[in-house]
Design a protein around this motif. Structure first.
Motif, PDB file in Angstrom:
ATOM      1  N   LYS A   1       4.216   0.855   4.785  1.00  0.00           N
ATOM      2  CA  LYS A   1       5.124   0.993   6.023  1.00  0.00           C
ATOM      3  C   LYS A   1       5.963   2.242   5.928  1.00  0.00           C
ATOM      4  CE  LYS A   1       8.307  -1.760   8.408  1.00  0.00           C
ATOM      5  NZ  LYS A   1       9.183  -3.057   8.404  1.00  0.00           N
TER       6      LYS A   1
ATOM      7  N   HIS B   1      -1.212  -8.068   7.594  1.00  0.00           N
ATOM      8  CA  HIS B   1      -0.400  -6.966   7.151  1.00  0.00           C
ATOM      9  C   HIS B   1      -1.133  -5.677   7.630  1.00  0.00           C
ATOM     10  CE1 HIS B   1       3.002  -8.704   5.518  1.00  0.00           C
ATOM     11  NE2 HIS B   1       2.639  -8.793   4.154  1.00  0.00           N
TER      12      HIS B   1
ATOM     13  N   TYR C   1       2.466  -3.426   1.183  1.00  0.00           N
ATOM     14  CA  TYR C   1       2.728  -3.215   2.589  1.00  0.00           C
ATOM     15  C   TYR C   1       4.046  -2.329   3.093  1.00  0.00           C
ATOM     16  CZ  TYR C   1       4.412  -4.753   7.101  1.00  0.00           C
ATOM     17  OH  TYR C   1       4.862  -4.959   8.512  1.00  0.00           O
TER      18      TYR C   1
ATOM     19  N   CYS D   1       3.128  -7.759  -0.771  1.00  0.00           N
ATOM     20  CA  CYS D   1       4.371  -7.386  -0.096  1.00  0.00           C
ATOM     21  C   CYS D   1       4.493  -5.816  -0.362  1.00  0.00           C
ATOM     22  CB  CYS D   1       5.405  -8.219  -0.338  1.00  0.00           C
ATOM     23  SG  CYS D   1       5.065  -9.793   0.328  1.00  0.00           S
TER      24      CYS D   1
END
Length: 191
Positions: A41, A88, A37, A34
């Motif tokens: 991002k 992802h 990601y 996470c």
């Protein structure tokens, strides 16, 4: 309207972990995925020009962040983490494509030197990715060979155990016969 902190507060909601996160290792790996990601991002949304391996989540980096060995992150051992990374990566690739489509592109053509540099860069990236695929294929082949040799060793051990039991049985029978013969010999000597 009265002032209230509740009207202006934007408290971040804690991310809920999926139900398959049952151990500390999985929790660490899930949080590392996470975090990676969100980092990638934010860089894509900021307009950073990232190479292919920098705009995807790499399992080896996740393993380092989660303090586990690289071999733990394969489809067989951690299917949920592997699937999460794949999902992802698809989302990041779609985000990259949409951001790339929005970028301003000049109508100017590239020079020969720029085209050669771009071609060289892409050829290096292709070579690097093919080396990674070869490394994965080699690791899978070694793992398969180890499984096959393990199976043959198990069969050999079972065969040797059965042969050992047979030999022990024969030894016991021969000992019994030897005792009987000794008894007979002692009885003949006494007569």
């Amino acid at each position: 309207m009265r002032f209230s902190l509740g009207n202006y507060s934007n408290a971040a909601k804690p991310t809920e972990e999926p139900e398959w996160v049952t151990s500390d290792t999985k929790r660490n790996l899930y949080q590392a995925v996470c975090k990676a990601y969100e980092h990638i991002k934010s860089e894509i949304e900021a307009g950073a020009n990232l190479r292919l391996n920098k705009r995807k989540i790499v399992a080896r980096d996740i393993a380092k962040a989660g303090n586990v060995h690289d071999s733990l992150l394969n489809k067989r051992r951690q299917p949920e983490i592997h699937e999460l990374i794949s999902q992802h990566n698809v989302a990041l690739e779609q985000l990259w494509d949409s951001c790339a489509a929005r970028r301003y592109a000049t109508g100017r053509k590239l020079t020969k030197r720029q085209i050669q540099n771009e071609s060289r860069t892409q050829a290096q990236e292709i070579e690097r990715l093919s080396n990674l695929k070869l490394a994965d294929a080699l690791a899978a082949a070694i793992e398969n060979q180890m499984v096959d040799s393990h199976k043959t060793l198990i069969v050999t051990i079972e065969h040797l155990i059965a042969e050992n039991a047979d030999l022990q049985h024969r030894n016991a029978e021969l000992s019994k016969q030897l005792r009987q013969m000794m008894k007979m010999l002692n009885t003949k000597k006494e007569k």
